[in-house]
Design an enzyme around this catalytic site. Structure first.
Site, PDB file in Angstrom:
ATOM      1  N   ASP A   5      -0.433  -4.303  -3.790  1.00 21.62           N
ATOM      2  CA  ASP A   5      -1.429  -3.241  -3.965  1.00 21.62           C
ATOM      3  C   ASP A   5      -0.793  -1.862  -3.785  1.00 21.62           C
ATOM      4  O   ASP A   5      -1.354  -0.991  -3.124  1.00 21.62           O
ATOM      5  CB  ASP A   5      -2.567  -3.414  -2.953  1.00 21.62           C
ATOM      6  N   ASP A  62       0.819  -1.218   0.000  1.00 24.47           N
ATOM      7  CA  ASP A  62       0.000   0.000   0.000  1.00 24.47           C
ATOM      8  C   ASP A  62       0.852   1.268   0.000  1.00 24.47           C
ATOM      9  O   ASP A  62       0.608   2.192   0.787  1.00 24.47           O
ATOM     10  CB  ASP A  62      -0.934   0.006   1.207  1.00 24.47           C
TER      11      ASP A  62
END
Length: 398
Positions: free
Chosen positions: A189, A168
């Site tokens: 991600d 992230d």
């Protein structure tokens, strides 16, 4: 305060949900070479107006409507920086993304871990590196969401910046955002959120550091569009995707996830299927993933998931995708318009299928700070170094 009306430009537009939208314009100081009301300086060595970036941000009056430049000298600034909703019209001007770094190691929760967080509208950032160090380097902390940046405000532009993390890295939360000649590194991600964002001439470097490298297949994007009338989506144009290991181009964080990759170079880190429906298997028709005019060993789409969308000839035009992105710092009137049918991305104005993606920023040149990105070698030349050099050695302040 001045207001600007944003209009839709084709029949079925989900970008603004068929309603007009307004946003104020920051005031210019024509007498200043940067067209800003004032410039304050930050120097960790104590030779500026401030020694921390946060103190410089805090000095800006609440409800500010004038462009204010914060010049940040070279150095590693070990601090969390937050720009609150009321601190609008800020231009953060670093010494280069290999010279000016903001670092922190937050990791408690996703929405509190970011090294840099901006809630405000009208943000321009140039030449700064953002790092979350919690999972970087030889340390063996548990792999957790540890964000380098969290961007929530509308109309934010990043030029020649870098973002380092593992999981992230960049939370592109929401709003209209533009990333130009940036370097973004991560493994899980690492570009995620529901921003309505355009990434141009940027490097996406996949690296899990020491966490499952070579055994775990990671994810580059996790876009969070959550309904058919949600205007969000990520567009990557003239970018480079490379790194170490294997990764999906993206997975569906939400049910209507949308990502387009065009005119980009994809290395062999990309797994053949390309995309992952994640929790939305059986509802792939709602997802919009498209690739066009890409090159490199990872650009072969012959084994991609069968539900990947295709760009129509109208959008491609002469073999080259016609996306245009807004240059926030010049604030020229430009628009990228793409309407999606169930099976293709087209620019057909008569398309009534209920899917659409138009990115339009209408901001006059007269309301922009006097800054133009420096003219340096194109990102393709930098990528040649990236393929043979560890990522931290890559020159990213193009």
């Amino acid at each position: 305060m001045q207001f600007l009306q944003f209009f839709l430009c084709i029949t079925v537009l989900l970008l603004y949900c068929n309603v007009s939208r307004s946003a104020f314009l920051c005031e210019l100081n024509q007498a200043n070479p940067f067209k800003v009301a004032l410039t304050s300086t930050v120097d960790i060595a104590g030779k500026g107006n401030f020694t921390t970036i946060q103190s410089a941000v805090d000095s800006i009056p609440s409800g500010n409507t004038k462009w204010i430049r914060i010049q940040i000298f070279a150095g590693v600034y070990r601090e969390k920086v937050t720009i609150t909703y009321d601190k609008t019209c800020i231009f953060l001007d670093g010494a280069g993304s290999r010279e000016t770094f903001i670092e922190w190691d937050g990791h408690e929760r996703t929405n509190t871990s970011a090294t840099f967080t901006s809630y405000a509208e009208n943000l321009v950032v140039k030449g700064i590196g953002f790092k979350n160090t919690y999972n970087l380097g030889p340390k063996q902390n548990d792999l957790v969401p540890a964000l380098a940046a969290e961007i929530l405000g509308d109309k934010a532009a990043f030029y020649n910046c870098s973002f380092f993390g593992v999981q992230d890295t960049l939370w592109d939360v929401g709003g209209r955002h533009y990333f130009y000649q940036c370097y973004i590194q991560g493994g899980a991600d690492f570009i995620f959120g529901k921003g309505q964002s355009f990434y141009e001439q940027s490097v996406l470097y996949y690296s899990l550091e020491t966490y499952g490298q070579g055994t775990y297949i990671g994810y580059i994007t996790a876009q969070g569009r959550d309904s058919a009338d949600d205007p969000s989506g990520f567009v990557f144009k003239d970018c480079v995707i490379l790194g170490k290991g294997k990764a999906y181009l993206g997975r569906a964080w939400k049910a209507f996830s949308r990502v387009i990759i065009a005119n980009s170079k994809l290395s062999d880190i990309v797994v053949p299927v390309g995309w992952d429906a994640w929790q939305f298997v059986g509802h792939e028709d709602q997802l919009t993933y498209a690739e066009e005019d890409n090159s490199g060993p990872g650009a072969d789409t012959s084994k991609r998931v069968p539900w990947q969308k295709k760009l129509s000839e109208g959008v491609k035009g002469n073999g080259h995708v016609k996306f245009k992105c807004p240059t926030f710092l010049k604030f020229k009137v430009k628009a990228m318009a793409v309407t999606l049918s169930d099976d293709e991305v087209s620019d057909n104005e008569s398309d009534k299928t209920g899917l659409g993606f138009v990115k339009s920023i209408f901001v006059p040149e007269t309301h922009s700070p006097n800054f133009v990105p420096s003219s340096k070698p194109p990102v393709s030349e930098i990528v040649k170094q990236a393929e043979v050099t560890p990522p931290r050695k890559i020159r990213v302040d193009l």
